[in-house]
Scaffold this motif. Structure first.
Motif, PDB file in Angstrom:
ATOM      1  N   GLY A  47      25.255  19.520  19.054  1.00 59.42           N
ATOM      2  CA  GLY A  47      26.920  20.059  19.021  1.00 59.42           C
ATOM      3  C   GLY A  47      27.870  19.785  20.164  1.00 59.42           C
ATOM      4  O   GLY A  47      28.621  19.990  20.262  1.00 59.42           O
ATOM      5  N   ALA A  48      27.016  19.015  21.348  1.00 58.31           N
ATOM      6  CA  ALA A  48      27.770  18.900  22.417  1.00 58.31           C
ATOM      7  C   ALA A  48      28.199  17.644  22.044  1.00 58.31           C
ATOM      8  O   ALA A  48      28.505  16.860  21.272  1.00 58.31           O
ATOM      9  N   ARG A  49      29.601  17.490  23.017  1.00 55.87           N
ATOM     10  CA  ARG A  49      30.590  16.299  22.808  1.00 55.87           C
ATOM     11  C   ARG A  49      30.417  15.238  23.731  1.00 55.87           C
ATOM     12  O   ARG A  49      30.678  15.747  25.068  1.00 55.87           O
ATOM     13  N   VAL A  50      30.275  14.372  23.416  1.00 56.24           N
ATOM     14  CA  VAL A  50      29.758  13.283  24.632  1.00 56.24           C
ATOM     15  C   VAL A  50      30.792  12.130  24.472  1.00 56.24           C
ATOM     16  O   VAL A  50      30.921  11.680  23.130  1.00 56.24           O
ATOM     17  N   VAL A  51      31.463  11.657  25.383  1.00 54.92           N
ATOM     18  CA  VAL A  51      32.431  10.519  25.428  1.00 54.92           C
ATOM     19  C   VAL A  51      31.562   9.245  26.172  1.00 54.92           C
ATOM     20  O   VAL A  51      31.392   9.508  27.461  1.00 54.92           O
ATOM     21  N   LEU A  52      31.624   7.982  25.659  1.00 53.30           N
ATOM     22  CA  LEU A  52      31.172   7.040  26.214  1.00 53.30           C
ATOM     23  C   LEU A  52      32.152   6.093  26.739  1.00 53.30           C
ATOM     24  O   LEU A  52      33.086   5.675  26.049  1.00 53.30           O
ATOM     25  N   LEU A  53      32.592   5.724  28.139  1.00 52.48           N
ATOM     26  CA  LEU A  53      33.413   4.845  28.570  1.00 52.48           C
ATOM     27  C   LEU A  53      32.826   3.674  28.627  1.00 52.48           C
ATOM     28  O   LEU A  53      32.039   3.338  29.542  1.00 52.48           O
ATOM     29  N   VAL A  54      33.182   2.521  27.875  1.00 55.24           N
ATOM     30  CA  VAL A  54      32.249   1.447  27.593  1.00 55.24           C
ATOM     31  C   VAL A  54      33.157   0.033  28.015  1.00 55.24           C
ATOM     32  O   VAL A  54      34.085  -0.107  27.607  1.00 55.24           O
ATOM     33  N   GLY A  55      32.235  -0.628  28.853  1.00 49.51           N
ATOM     34  CA  GLY A  55      33.145  -1.873  29.306  1.00 49.51           C
ATOM     35  C   GLY A  55      32.320  -3.169  28.742  1.00 49.51           C
ATOM     36  O   GLY A  55      31.606  -3.076  27.687  1.00 49.51           O
ATOM     37  N   SER A  56      32.349  -4.220  29.140  1.00 55.14           N
ATOM     38  CA  SER A  56      32.007  -5.499  28.583  1.00 55.14           C
ATOM     39  C   SER A  56      30.638  -5.903  29.112  1.00 55.14           C
ATOM     40  O   SER A  56      30.082  -6.653  28.340  1.00 55.14           O
ATOM     41  N   GLY A  57      30.074  -5.152  30.110  1.00 56.80           N
ATOM     42  CA  GLY A  57      28.921  -5.805  30.442  1.00 56.80           C
ATOM     43  C   GLY A  57      27.558  -4.846  30.085  1.00 56.80           C
ATOM     44  O   GLY A  57      27.743  -4.107  29.025  1.00 56.80           O
ATOM     45  N   ASP A  58      26.463  -4.993  30.491  1.00 56.14           N
ATOM     46  CA  ASP A  58      25.115  -4.466  29.999  1.00 56.14           C
ATOM     47  C   ASP A  58      25.200  -3.101  30.236  1.00 56.14           C
ATOM     48  O   ASP A  58      24.611  -2.302  29.448  1.00 56.14           O
ATOM     49  N   ASN A  59      26.028  -2.467  31.425  1.00 58.68           N
ATOM     50  CA  ASN A  59      26.185  -1.233  31.294  1.00 58.68           C
ATOM     51  C   ASN A  59      26.726  -0.437  30.088  1.00 58.68           C
ATOM     52  O   ASN A  59      26.320   0.476  29.770  1.00 58.68           O
ATOM     53  N   GLY A  60      27.560  -1.051  29.654  1.00 63.25           N
ATOM     54  CA  GLY A  60      28.317  -0.655  28.427  1.00 63.25           C
ATOM     55  C   GLY A  60      27.161  -0.778  27.336  1.00 63.25           C
ATOM     56  O   GLY A  60      27.122   0.315  26.442  1.00 63.25           O
ATOM     57  N   GLY A  61      26.405  -1.554  27.142  1.00 65.40           N
ATOM     58  CA  GLY A  61      25.319  -1.545  26.103  1.00 65.40           C
ATOM     59  C   GLY A  61      24.443  -0.511  26.375  1.00 65.40           C
ATOM     60  O   GLY A  61      23.784   0.324  25.499  1.00 65.40           O
ATOM     61  N   ASP A  62      23.840  -0.329  27.641  1.00 71.55           N
ATOM     62  CA  ASP A  62      22.985   1.187  27.998  1.00 71.55           C
ATOM     63  C   ASP A  62      23.682   2.236  27.638  1.00 71.55           C
ATOM     64  O   ASP A  62      22.943   3.041  26.823  1.00 71.55           O
ATOM     65  N   LEU A  70      21.738  10.073  21.572  1.00 71.97           N
ATOM     66  CA  LEU A  70      22.193  11.392  21.654  1.00 71.97           C
ATOM     67  C   LEU A  70      22.849  11.804  20.279  1.00 71.97           C
ATOM     68  O   LEU A  70      22.709  13.010  19.967  1.00 71.97           O
ATOM     69  N   ALA A  71      23.434  11.124  19.540  1.00 70.61           N
ATOM     70  CA  ALA A  71      23.993  11.238  18.370  1.00 70.61           C
ATOM     71  C   ALA A  71      22.948  11.654  17.012  1.00 70.61           C
ATOM     72  O   ALA A  71      23.013  12.451  16.440  1.00 70.61           O
ATOM     73  N   ARG A  72      21.797  10.863  17.339  1.00 70.13           N
ATOM     74  CA  ARG A  72      20.521  11.324  16.534  1.00 70.13           C
ATOM     75  C   ARG A  72      20.080  12.733  16.663  1.00 70.13           C
ATOM     76  O   ARG A  72      19.438  13.359  15.813  1.00 70.13           O
ATOM     77  N   ARG A  73      20.291  13.094  17.858  1.00 68.09           N
ATOM     78  CA  ARG A  73      19.716  14.465  18.073  1.00 68.09           C
ATOM     79  C   ARG A  73      20.860  15.778  17.853  1.00 68.09           C
ATOM     80  O   ARG A  73      20.928  16.886  18.385  1.00 68.09           O
ATOM     81  N   GLY A  74      22.160  15.011  17.241  1.00 70.03           N
ATOM     82  CA  GLY A  74      22.894  16.027  16.816  1.00 70.03           C
ATOM     83  C   GLY A  74      24.160  16.174  17.585  1.00 70.03           C
ATOM     84  O   GLY A  74      25.205  16.928  17.442  1.00 70.03           O
ATOM     85  N   ALA A  75      24.677  15.353  18.585  1.00 67.79           N
ATOM     86  CA  ALA A  75      25.769  15.176  19.374  1.00 67.79           C
ATOM     87  C   ALA A  75      26.856  14.539  18.922  1.00 67.79           C
ATOM     88  O   ALA A  75      26.447  13.737  18.028  1.00 67.79           O
ATOM     89  N   GLY A  76      27.735  14.984  18.917  1.00 70.83           N
ATOM     90  CA  GLY A  76      28.873  14.197  18.859  1.00 70.83           C
ATOM     91  C   GLY A  76      29.468  13.161  19.653  1.00 70.83           C
ATOM     92  O   GLY A  76      29.905  13.597  20.804  1.00 70.83           O
ATOM     93  N   VAL A  77      29.192  11.948  19.456  1.00 75.76           N
ATOM     94  CA  VAL A  77      29.427  10.888  20.426  1.00 75.76           C
ATOM     95  C   VAL A  77      30.585   9.963  20.050  1.00 75.76           C
ATOM     96  O   VAL A  77      30.646   9.409  18.855  1.00 75.76           O
ATOM     97  N   SER A  78      31.578   9.682  20.882  1.00 74.30           N
ATOM     98  CA  SER A  78      32.695   9.109  20.760  1.00 74.30           C
ATOM     99  C   SER A  78      32.772   7.878  21.663  1.00 74.30           C
ATOM    100  O   SER A  78      32.464   8.242  22.984  1.00 74.30           O
ATOM    101  N   ALA A  79      32.987   6.755  21.558  1.00 77.45           N
ATOM    102  CA  ALA A  79      33.010   5.592  22.460  1.00 77.45           C
ATOM    103  C   ALA A  79      34.436   5.188  22.787  1.00 77.45           C
ATOM    104  O   ALA A  79      35.234   4.835  21.762  1.00 77.45           O
ATOM    105  N   VAL A  80      34.711   4.934  23.882  1.00 72.99           N
ATOM    106  CA  VAL A  80      36.068   4.336  24.377  1.00 72.99           C
ATOM    107  C   VAL A  80      35.956   3.119  25.125  1.00 72.99           C
ATOM    108  O   VAL A  80      35.326   2.917  25.977  1.00 72.99           O
ATOM    109  N   ARG A  81      36.551   2.085  24.181  1.00 70.21           N
ATOM    110  CA  ARG A  81      36.403   0.587  24.572  1.00 70.21           C
ATOM    111  C   ARG A  81      37.263   0.479  25.658  1.00 70.21           C
ATOM    112  O   ARG A  81      38.722   0.479  25.773  1.00 70.21           O
TER     113      ARG A  81
END
Length: 506
Positions: A47-62, A70-81
């Protein structure tokens, strides 16, 4: 001991490991560690709300792979490109796990419990790109916990410099090895609490580390311990040339530190003898000059010295010398380099700037570069005081040491005088200039934390120096109350005992 490696060394180790592993395995290993750290910070993932700030590099992939876990464990995960492209396999994993790409970054950030900074990696230079700045500010203002992937975006991994806007993280999860910027200000203040995830590169890192951070056990091995046959002279005598008619208190404080630093006796030379004897009658007092005061194993000169002579006399000696404060104004690099014995300089940022012919702001912005340059120019060991205290050897291949102890309350009048006396006493007791500077700074910072918090220090392993607790406190900030330099000096025996208890067999 914590060690930090330059980007080129970390990348070389990663490349060597990736050559042995299936494609993508190293990134998934890092992502698993990141997801575990995020789960710990959330306390409850479902049920936690997680936001990923995703860039072009490998850190974004991580970040994307961690988000999928986290999504598989029930978190609501959104990615911001926030990059021109993103790691496609990582994005696909996120979507298949139930995550999504957010069309409106500000909407999801306003409701976020945790934000993952995967914008730029350890190779980033300069501040954030303009388009990322408002998004990062919104993340900070949301009240969510901000976790940086490997390094806060916008800071320099190798130097700790921050040029422009950067992410201020509550915690940083770094992979394989610490990077210098995580341990050195100003970048350290952006990193928050630290967690190191082992991804298998430790034995593949080439060469010496860039930085070392001692811990209790390391310092315990260096502490001078008297033997059964020791007397005050065998333990070493430290000479203190400090104070003046205008600043007699500096002499008293330097002697206070010296008496608690491991040497067998303290010989004070200067015009503040009456003030010193009134507070510390065990001190050996001589009016000067230093060359006639008697034999010592090390000299400390400079605190509160004003225009009192003695610098040339002390530098002409054949024993180790610590130069601080007013003594630094009179230094000639050629004379220091020509000394037959080690010299330890202990400037703060303003004094270092004067020695380098620059301004204080430049030193504070690039502390690691400044301390190395000073050590090389003077052929001396340099202890650069400040929010991050660094100790640099004049040999360029020797790792710089960064002190992990202390508290902001240590920024008080006279505390540097106590440090000078303490460190000079360690020199007289037989430690090298590099070890004396490192041990002196460690004990001084630990004593200050004890004094400010009523006796609380760091754990026997030193783990409290760079906490990983999910909170927002900067590294080393231990709360507490205002303190005085004399209270720091009085807390030194307790700090010494704390450290000595971590010695093998203690």
């Amino acid at each position: 001991m914590r060690t930090a490696y330059r980007v080129q060394d970390v990348r070389a180790a990663e490349a060597a490991l990736m050559a042995r592993l299936p494609e993508g395995a190293l990134m998934r290993r890092a992502a698993a560690g990141l997801a575990g750290a995020c789960a710990g910070l959330l306390r409850r993932v479902y049920g936690a709300r997680v936001v990923l700030l995703v860039g072009s590099g490998d850190n974004g992939g991580d970040a994307l792979y961690a988000g999928a876990l986290l999504a598989r464990r029930g978190a609501g995960v959104s990615a911001v490109r926030l990059g021109r492209r993103v790691h496609e396999a990582g994005l696909d994993a996120l979507v298949r796990a139930g995550g999504r790409v957010a069309d409106d970054p500000y909407g999801v950030l306003a409701r976020a419990d945790l934000v993952v900074d995967g914008i730029t990696g350890i190779g980033g230079r300069g501040g954030l790109r303009p388009e990322a700045v408002p998004v990062v500010r919104a993340a900070r203002e949301s009240g969510a916990v901000v976790v940086a992937v490997d390094l806060p975006s916008g800071v320099d991994a190798d130097t700790g410099a921050v040029e422009g806007e950067a992410v201020r993280a509550d915690a940083t999860v770094t992979f394989g090895a610490y990077k210098p910027g995580l341990l050195v200000d100003p970048a350290r203040e952006y990193a928050g609490a630290l967690r190191l995830v082992d991804i298998g590169i430790r034995d593949l890192l080439p060469g010496a580390p860039e930085l070392q951070a001692l811990q209790h056990a390391d310092v315990a091995r260096l502490l001078p311990v008297p033997a059964a046959e020791s007397d005050k002279y065998r333990r070493g005598v430290v000479g203190v040339v400090a104070g003046s008619a205008r600043y007699p208190g500096a002499a008293v404080l330097a002697v206070a530190g010296a008496l608690r630093g491991g040497a067998g006796a303290v010989r004070y030379v200067g015009p503040a003898g009456d003030a010193v004897l009134a507070r510390y009658p065990e001190t050996l007092v001589h009016p000067g000059p230093p060359g006639r005061a008697g034999r010592v194993q090390a000299w400390v000169i400079g605190p509160g010295l004003a225009d009192t002579p003695g610098v040339a006399d002390v530098l002409a000696s054949d024993v180790p010398v610590l130069v601080d404060a007013d003594g630094l104004r009179l230094l000639d690099p050629a004379a220091v380099r020509a000394r037959p014995a080690p010299t330890l300089l202990t400037p703060h940022a303003g004094e270092a700037a004067a020695l380098l012919g620059t301004v204080r702001e430049d030193v504070e912005a690039r502390r690691l570069d400044a301390v190395r340059e000073l050590a090389g120019r003077y052929g001396a060991t340099v202890l650069l005081k400040g929010s991050t205290t660094l100790v640099a050897d004049p040999s360029p291949g020797v790792p710089v040491r960064v002190n992990p102890t202390g508290t902001p309350w240590l920024a008080t009048a006279g505390s540097g005088d106590v440090l000078s006396g303490l460190t000079g006493s360690l020199l007289a007791a037989g430690l090298t200039a590099r070890d004396a500077g490192s041990v002196g700074a460690y004990l001084h910072g630990l004593a200050a934390r004890r004094a400010a918090t009523g006796g609380a220090g760091v754990s026997p392993t030193g783990a409290g120096a760079y906490p990983y607790d999910g909170g927002r406190a900067a590294p080393g900030a231990a709360g507490g109350a205002p303190l005085t330099a004399h209270e720091v000096a009085r807390a030194l025996p307790g700090a010494w005992r704390d450290v000595a208890a971590a010695a093998p067999g203690a």
